[in-house]
Motif scaffolding. Structure first.
Motif, PDB file in Angstrom:
ATOM      1  N   ARG A 107       0.808  -1.232   0.000  1.00 29.88           N
ATOM      2  CA  ARG A 107       0.000   0.000   0.000  1.00 29.88           C
ATOM      3  C   ARG A 107       0.838   1.278   0.000  1.00 29.88           C
ATOM      4  O   ARG A 107       0.305   2.369  -0.181  1.00 29.88           O
ATOM      5  CB  ARG A 107      -0.916   0.015   1.229  1.00 29.88           C
ATOM      6  N   ILE A 155      -7.668  -9.037  -0.896  1.00 29.96           N
ATOM      7  CA  ILE A 155      -6.218  -8.853  -0.916  1.00 29.96           C
ATOM      8  C   ILE A 155      -5.584  -9.729  -1.989  1.00 29.96           C
ATOM      9  O   ILE A 155      -4.686  -9.295  -2.723  1.00 29.96           O
ATOM     10  CB  ILE A 155      -5.597  -9.157   0.454  1.00 29.96           C
ATOM     11  N   GLU A 158      -5.414  -8.333  -5.524  1.00 30.04           N
ATOM     12  CA  GLU A 158      -4.592  -7.166  -5.839  1.00 30.04           C
ATOM     13  C   GLU A 158      -3.678  -7.453  -7.028  1.00 30.04           C
ATOM     14  O   GLU A 158      -3.373  -8.600  -7.344  1.00 30.04           O
ATOM     15  CB  GLU A 158      -3.758  -6.758  -4.623  1.00 30.04           C
ATOM     16  N   CYS A 159      -3.199  -6.391  -7.663  1.00 28.31           N
ATOM     17  CA  CYS A 159      -2.421  -6.514  -8.894  1.00 28.31           C
ATOM     18  C   CYS A 159      -1.030  -7.092  -8.650  1.00 28.31           C
ATOM     19  O   CYS A 159      -0.565  -7.198  -7.508  1.00 28.31           O
ATOM     20  CB  CYS A 159      -2.302  -5.157  -9.577  1.00 28.31           C
ATOM     21  N   PHE A 162       1.519  -5.022  -6.648  1.00 25.79           N
ATOM     22  CA  PHE A 162       1.234  -5.023  -5.210  1.00 25.79           C
ATOM     23  C   PHE A 162       1.922  -6.215  -4.554  1.00 25.79           C
ATOM     24  O   PHE A 162       2.663  -6.068  -3.571  1.00 25.79           O
ATOM     25  CB  PHE A 162      -0.278  -5.078  -4.979  1.00 25.79           C
TER      26      PHE A 162
END
Length: 207
Positions: A107, A155, A158-159, A162
């Motif tokens: 993040r 979660i 996520e890409c 990430f």
């Protein structure tokens, strides 16, 4: 008595290695509990559903971090510390290193702020050993696919960048640390268990 935390990307094999450790401890007559984050307590499990639920709008990065820390504070106070005080081993699937990896590496929240919150939530409690099962993003995705993980939580969805950031944070946290054990998650189940047990013997946790 020992407090162990197992870390890594999803699909790294944490659950399998933890099960092998539990079997070894049972055979040795050693008392232990196995727990997890997010979760670990009734409150923690309720908040886990909020964090991982694929919802719109999702919690913002700071709200997400604070939810994890609330779970951790309850976890330490209600479950981890009381068992350690009784001389019982605590084996946790994820702990403070996850917040740094996912909330800083993923993040991009300032790491020092997360470290302060970790220390506040845990009253400066740290694992005796953090075991990192290191695996590439590509291999972790393949494993989840092979394990029929058709449904992913928020979660896990996520890409790529990430999750690669999460992995790099884990490796940076572990670098040069005596209280970390980095294992190649691509090794066999038996090899990983052997390396873990050897480390625990060398550190005096097992005989």
């Amino acid at each position: 008595m020992a407090f162990l935390a197992f870390e890594g990307l999803d699909g790294s094999g944490k659950s399998t290695l933890i099960k092998n450790l539990e079997l070894h401890l049972k055979q040795a007559g050693i008392s232990f509990i196995q727990t997890r984050e997010p979760g670990g307590t009734d409150l923690g499990e309720e908040l886990r559903q909020i964090i991982l639920k694929d919802q719109d709008p999702a919690p913002c990065a700071k709200a997400e971090l604070l939810l994890y820390e609330a779970i951790r504070a309850q976890h330490v106070e209600v479950k981890i510390k009381p068992n350690l005080e009784k001389g019982i081993w605590v084996i946790s699937d994820r702990f403070t290193a996850s917040s740094i990896a996912f909330q800083s590496g993923g993040r991009k929240i300032i790491q020092e702020e997360i470290e302060w919150l970790n220390n506040f939530a845990t009253s400066n409690l740290s694992p005796d050993l953090t075991v990192l099962l290191d695996i590439s993003y590509e291999d972790s995705q393949k494993r989840m696919l092979n394990n029929n993980r058709d449904t992913k939580d928020r979660i896990e969805k996520e890409c790529e960048s990430f999750h690669k950031g999460v992995r790099q944070s884990y490796l940076a946290q572990a670098k040069g640390k005596d209280d970390w054990l980095v294992l190649d998650a691509c090794k066999s189940e038996d090899e990983l268990a052997s390396e873990l047990f050897t480390s625990l013997i060398q550190k005096g946790f097992l005989s």
